[in-house]
Design a protein around this motif. Structure first.
Motif, PDB file in Angstrom:
ATOM      1  N   UNK A 173       0.544  -1.322   0.177  1.00  0.00           N
ATOM      2  CA  UNK A 173       0.123  -0.344  -0.253  1.00  0.00           C
ATOM      3  C   UNK A 173       0.794   1.233   0.209  1.00  0.00           C
ATOM      4  N   UNK A 174       2.405   1.423  -0.104  1.00  0.00           N
ATOM      5  CA  UNK A 174       2.967   2.337   0.106  1.00  0.00           C
ATOM      6  C   UNK A 174       3.951   2.233  -1.689  1.00  0.00           C
ATOM      7  N   UNK A 175       3.933   3.568  -1.654  1.00  0.00           N
ATOM      8  CA  UNK A 175       5.177   3.198  -2.646  1.00  0.00           C
ATOM      9  C   UNK A 175       6.340   4.033  -2.726  1.00  0.00           C
ATOM     10  N   UNK A 176       7.448   4.167  -3.634  1.00  0.00           N
ATOM     11  CA  UNK A 176       8.706   3.935  -2.620  1.00  0.00           C
ATOM     12  C   UNK A 176       8.832   5.710  -2.498  1.00  0.00           C
ATOM     13  N   UNK A 177       8.517   6.247  -2.792  1.00  0.00           N
ATOM     14  CA  UNK A 177       8.388   8.104  -1.687  1.00  0.00           C
ATOM     15  C   UNK A 177       8.229   8.035  -0.800  1.00  0.00           C
ATOM     16  N   UNK A 178       7.094   7.121  -0.154  1.00  0.00           N
ATOM     17  CA  UNK A 178       6.559   7.436   0.454  1.00  0.00           C
ATOM     18  C   UNK A 178       7.574   7.600   2.369  1.00  0.00           C
ATOM     19  N   UNK A 179       6.513   8.698   3.090  1.00  0.00           N
ATOM     20  CA  UNK A 179       7.925   8.476   4.290  1.00  0.00           C
ATOM     21  C   UNK A 179       8.141   7.476   4.690  1.00  0.00           C
ATOM     22  N   UNK A 180       9.790   7.464   5.432  1.00  0.00           N
ATOM     23  CA  UNK A 180      10.783   6.265   6.111  1.00  0.00           C
ATOM     24  C   UNK A 180       9.752   5.443   6.664  1.00  0.00           C
ATOM     25  N   UNK A 181       8.619   5.864   7.542  1.00  0.00           N
ATOM     26  CA  UNK A 181       8.140   4.987   8.738  1.00  0.00           C
ATOM     27  C   UNK A 181       7.010   4.474   8.306  1.00  0.00           C
ATOM     28  N   UNK A 182       6.857   4.007   6.925  1.00  0.00           N
ATOM     29  CA  UNK A 182       5.765   3.406   6.513  1.00  0.00           C
ATOM     30  C   UNK A 182       6.778   2.414   5.038  1.00  0.00           C
ATOM     31  N   UNK A 183       5.938   0.883   5.027  1.00  0.00           N
ATOM     32  CA  UNK A 183       6.398   0.540   4.600  1.00  0.00           C
ATOM     33  C   UNK A 183       7.858  -0.457   4.586  1.00  0.00           C
ATOM     34  N   UNK A 184       7.981  -1.457   3.858  1.00  0.00           N
ATOM     35  CA  UNK A 184       9.072  -2.174   4.261  1.00  0.00           C
ATOM     36  C   UNK A 184       9.658  -3.077   3.393  1.00  0.00           C
ATOM     37  N   UNK A 185      10.876  -3.697   3.605  1.00  0.00           N
ATOM     38  CA  UNK A 185      11.172  -4.735   2.497  1.00  0.00           C
ATOM     39  C   UNK A 185      10.995  -6.569   2.579  1.00  0.00           C
ATOM     40  N   UNK A 186       9.986  -6.762   4.215  1.00  0.00           N
ATOM     41  CA  UNK A 186       9.649  -7.923   4.624  1.00  0.00           C
ATOM     42  C   UNK A 186       9.755  -8.877   3.094  1.00  0.00           C
ATOM     43  N   UNK A 187       8.926  -8.498   2.100  1.00  0.00           N
ATOM     44  CA  UNK A 187       9.043  -9.264   0.653  1.00  0.00           C
ATOM     45  C   UNK A 187      10.084  -9.440  -0.094  1.00  0.00           C
ATOM     46  N   UNK A 188      11.294  -8.548   0.015  1.00  0.00           N
ATOM     47  CA  UNK A 188      12.498  -8.699  -0.570  1.00  0.00           C
ATOM     48  C   UNK A 188      13.121  -9.564  -0.196  1.00  0.00           C
ATOM     49  N   UNK A 189      13.087  -9.609   1.249  1.00  0.00           N
ATOM     50  CA  UNK A 189      13.979 -10.311   2.194  1.00  0.00           C
ATOM     51  C   UNK A 189      13.559 -11.898   2.037  1.00  0.00           C
ATOM     52  N   UNK A 190      12.720 -11.998   2.680  1.00  0.00           N
ATOM     53  CA  UNK A 190      12.015 -13.226   2.537  1.00  0.00           C
ATOM     54  C   UNK A 190      12.225 -13.423   0.443  1.00  0.00           C
ATOM     55  N   UNK A 191      12.055 -13.089  -0.915  1.00  0.00           N
ATOM     56  CA  UNK A 191      12.124 -13.539  -1.551  1.00  0.00           C
ATOM     57  C   UNK A 191      13.540 -13.552  -2.133  1.00  0.00           C
ATOM     58  N   UNK A 192      14.211 -12.050  -1.498  1.00  0.00           N
ATOM     59  CA  UNK A 192      15.822 -12.741  -1.800  1.00  0.00           C
ATOM     60  C   UNK A 192      16.422 -14.553  -0.930  1.00  0.00           C
ATOM     61  N   UNK A 193      15.741 -14.878   0.337  1.00  0.00           N
ATOM     62  CA  UNK A 193      15.828 -15.845   0.374  1.00  0.00           C
ATOM     63  C   UNK A 193      15.307 -17.616  -0.461  1.00  0.00           C
ATOM     64  N   UNK A 194      14.325 -16.888  -0.502  1.00  0.00           N
ATOM     65  CA  UNK A 194      13.854 -18.737  -1.361  1.00  0.00           C
ATOM     66  C   UNK A 194      14.420 -17.936  -2.457  1.00  0.00           C
ATOM     67  N   UNK A 195      14.496 -17.439  -3.743  1.00  0.00           N
ATOM     68  CA  UNK A 195      15.043 -17.343  -5.033  1.00  0.00           C
ATOM     69  C   UNK A 195      16.725 -17.810  -4.135  1.00  0.00           C
ATOM     70  N   UNK A 196      17.077 -17.675  -3.473  1.00  0.00           N
ATOM     71  CA  UNK A 196      18.790 -17.900  -3.643  1.00  0.00           C
ATOM     72  C   UNK A 196      19.128 -18.954  -2.713  1.00  0.00           C
TER      73      UNK A 196
END
Lengths: 354, 296
Positions: free
Chosen positions: A124-147
């Protein structure tokens, strides 16, 4: 010679091999003249900035040491005096960019890190929104799965290739070694293109995470194979002989004696492979791409990963999105270091190496 | 070498001759073996017939024929590079692991050629144990696991592993030193202990023959003595062939000696006899020179 110990005269322990006051004095004088010469070089030549001063200082130390050792002529040759300086200077020079890189990533990356950064995705967040919303849980899990999937594919294949070259040493061994060497030179985007054209276009018809794993596996394979080969070569022939002499077949010798002996080395080979591919971006852009939310669907969906997240954040190009890119880079480095440490601990345990 | 003694060219098995008056002056060792010699003519023990060995095109060993009677110790002596170790490795089919190696002749084990096509080489190696020059315990195994590695690697069932462990270590003279640390790494032992561990490991398969390739060359005198005692004890129940560079050792532990020599070409068996004869009254001049330390 009638050396019979009668009385022990008290002796004070000393360390004749340590630097004496005289050598310390020489070192101080060397340092002083080097600094003077370096300042002169810095002032009167085109050398500029911190780097310029560093270079002129290194040159000065070598020159001064060479002159001093020539003049005093005590013991060591000029080469012996200068060589350690060259080596140390080389080491320091190599460390500068490394420390600078880690320092920059940490310095800029900590800004965007808060607890939610690890638990939220970007649905629900864009890259440009303030740094206290959104996160990278999906990217961490994604990297762990793909690698992780890439490792499951590439590590056994790489180790099997190494076993073929070293243990079986069959007719094609030289050819296989040549192939792995050639493969290690394949540019990562070529691996991505290869999977894109063979898997995505012809089989799945859409981008998916598994294709990303395949692309990374291609890149990992030569690293694992070549490192494993070096590790297996270290096992002495005597160990294999001992096993054969006990009536073991080659298969059992390999499985029960050789592989346990080099377990920690094979784990290192796998870590090197993981470290090689964890930050690869180009092949993932062509295969697994990016997805804003958390998913574990390997075959029917694109999947986020840390490198593609960083890439996306960089392309957005605003202040907040750049901060996110730095934070994600920091997390990526931390994950690779963390995995290495864990694997080291697992591999180091009960391998029989002192 | 063309005029050398008959053992060089004959393909018949070499059986050391023994006469009553020789036996009467021998030590208790050899008198024990006098009984064994009576069954020499049959098929017991280990016998090489016209054995040659090659490494690629290099002819390393030429026409060696010798019989190792059951439950005796035979020392293989000779200068470096004369083919003793090669010959030893031929006796339990370890030679073939060297790339491009080849052999000729027969090695009879209990009357059957172990190089016959139907013979299973791994089975031969479980029955003919080997101890190497350099102690080589398995680095990834504990002391206990090392001893029991043989049955495990050869997929042999062991009824009572703890008993076998104690028995093998006791026979190798190591039990008292390691009984409290069987779970320690094999590599944590001293060189001499490691070598006795390797002997214990070879014993766990209950071999009929034990081949030792300079087992004491890396050991101190104390460990050497203990290994030698072990060898003498083991020879009561198994045939032992030991390669050694140490003349004193050969005279201390062996019942028979075989002298190998190479004149630049392939190694040959020059002479084989009771150890006492070899040292006191050798038939060949070169043997006499070697055992008295005049060359090699």
């Amino acid at each position: 010679m009638n050396a019979i110990a009668t009385e022990v005269t008290p002796v004070t322990p000393r360390k004749p091999w340590k630097n004496t006051r005289a050598t310390l004095k020489t070192a101080t004088i060397n340092g002083f003249f080097s600094a003077v010469l370096a300042t002169a070089l810095y002032t009167f030549t085109g050398l500029d900035g911190i780097l310029g001063w560093y270079v002129s200082f290194i040159i000065s130390v070598m020159v001064v040491m060479a002159i001093v050792s020539k003049v005093t002529g005590n013991g060591k040759s000029i080469a012996d005096q200068v060589a350690p300086v060259v080596i140390s200077a080389g080491f320091a020079t190599v460390m500068i960019p490394w420390i600078s890189l880690i320092g920059t990533v940490v310095q800029r990356g900590v800004k965007g890190i808060y607890t939610g950064f690890f638990t939220h995705d970007m649905l629900v967040n864009s890259m440009d929104e303030p740094l206290n919303v959104g996160g990278i849980s999906h990217a961490i899990i994604g990297t762990l799965i793909i690698v992780g999937i890439a490792t499951i594919i590439a590590a056994p294949l790489g180790i099997i290739a190494a076993l073929y070259i070293v243990e079986i040493n069959g007719k094609a061994a030289r050819f296989v070694r040549f192939l792995t060497q050639a493969m290690s030179g394949v540019p990562s985007i070529v691996a991505g293109l290869f999977i894109y054209s063979t898997v995505i276009i012809t089989v799945t018809h859409k981008n998916n995470a598994f294709a990303g794993s395949l692309a990374l596996a291609i890149l990992m394979l030569p690293t694992v194979a070549r490192t494993s080969e070096e590790v297996l070569k270290v096992v002495p022939r005597e160990i294999r002989d001992a096993s054969y002499a006990l009536g073991a077949t080659q298969v059992r010798t390999t499985l029960r004696v050789v592989l346990p002996t080099v377990r920690s080395g094979l784990i290192t080979a796998t870590i090197l492979g993981v470290a090689r591919v964890a930050g690869e971006t180009a092949p993932l852009l062509l295969t697994s791409q990016y997805f804003v939310r958390f998913t574990t669907n390997m075959f029917n969906s694109t999947m986020a990963s840390l490198p593609t997240y960083v890439f996306g954040a960089l392309r957005t190009g605003t202040e907040n999105s750049l901060a996110r890119a730095w934070s994600a880079s920091l997390v990526l480095i931390a994950i690779v270091v963390f995995l290495s440490v864990i694997a080291r601990l697992l591999g180091g345990r009960s391998t029989g190496r002192k | 070498m063309s005029d050398s003694i008959s053992t060089d060219s004959t393909t018949e098995s070499f059986v050391p001759s023994i006469t009553p008056n020789v036996a009467s002056v021998t030590t208790e060792h050899t008198s024990r073996n006098a009984e064994n010699l009576e069954v020499n003519g049959t098929t017991t023990g280990l016998e090489a017939r016209g054995v040659h060995a090659w490494f690629d095109k290099h002819h390393a060993l030429e026409d060696v024929s010798i019989h190792f009677p059951q439950n005796t110790v035979t020392g293989l002596i000779g200068p470096s590079g004369c083919g003793k170790s090669t010959f030893l490795r031929l006796l339990n089919r370890m030679h073939e692991f060297i790339p491009k190696s080849a052999m000729a002749g027969e090695v009879l084990f209990n009357g059957e050629d172990m190089y016959a096509s139907h013979v299973n080489a791994t089975d031969i190696r479980t029955r003919i144990g080997m101890v190497f020059q350099k102690p080589n315990p398995f680095p990834a195994m504990t002391i206990g696991e090392n001893v029991l590695a043989g049955p495990k690697l050869a997929k042999k069932k062991v009824e009572n592993p703890d008993d076998l462990l104690e028995e093998c270590l006791t026979r190798a003279g190591l039990w008292k030193e390691v009984k409290d640390r069987l779970k320690a790494q094999g590599s944590s032992l001293s060189g001499g202990q490691q070598q006795r561990l390797c002997i214990a490991r070879a014993l766990a398969l209950k071999p009929e023959v034990l081949l030792l390739d300079e087992p004491c060359s890396a050991l101190d005198p104390g460990s050497t003595l203990r290994v030698e005692e072990t060898i003498v004890q083991l020879s009561q129940s198994m045939t032992i062939v030991i390669v050694t560079h140490n003349m004193q050792q050969a005279s201390r532990v062996s019942d028979y000696c075989a002298f190998f020599l190479s004149d630049g070409g392939p190694g040959r068996l020059i002479e084989a006899d009771l150890t006492t004869n070899m040292f006191s009254n050798p038939k060949d001049e070169r043997t006499a020179n070697y055992v008295q330390g005049r060359f090699g």
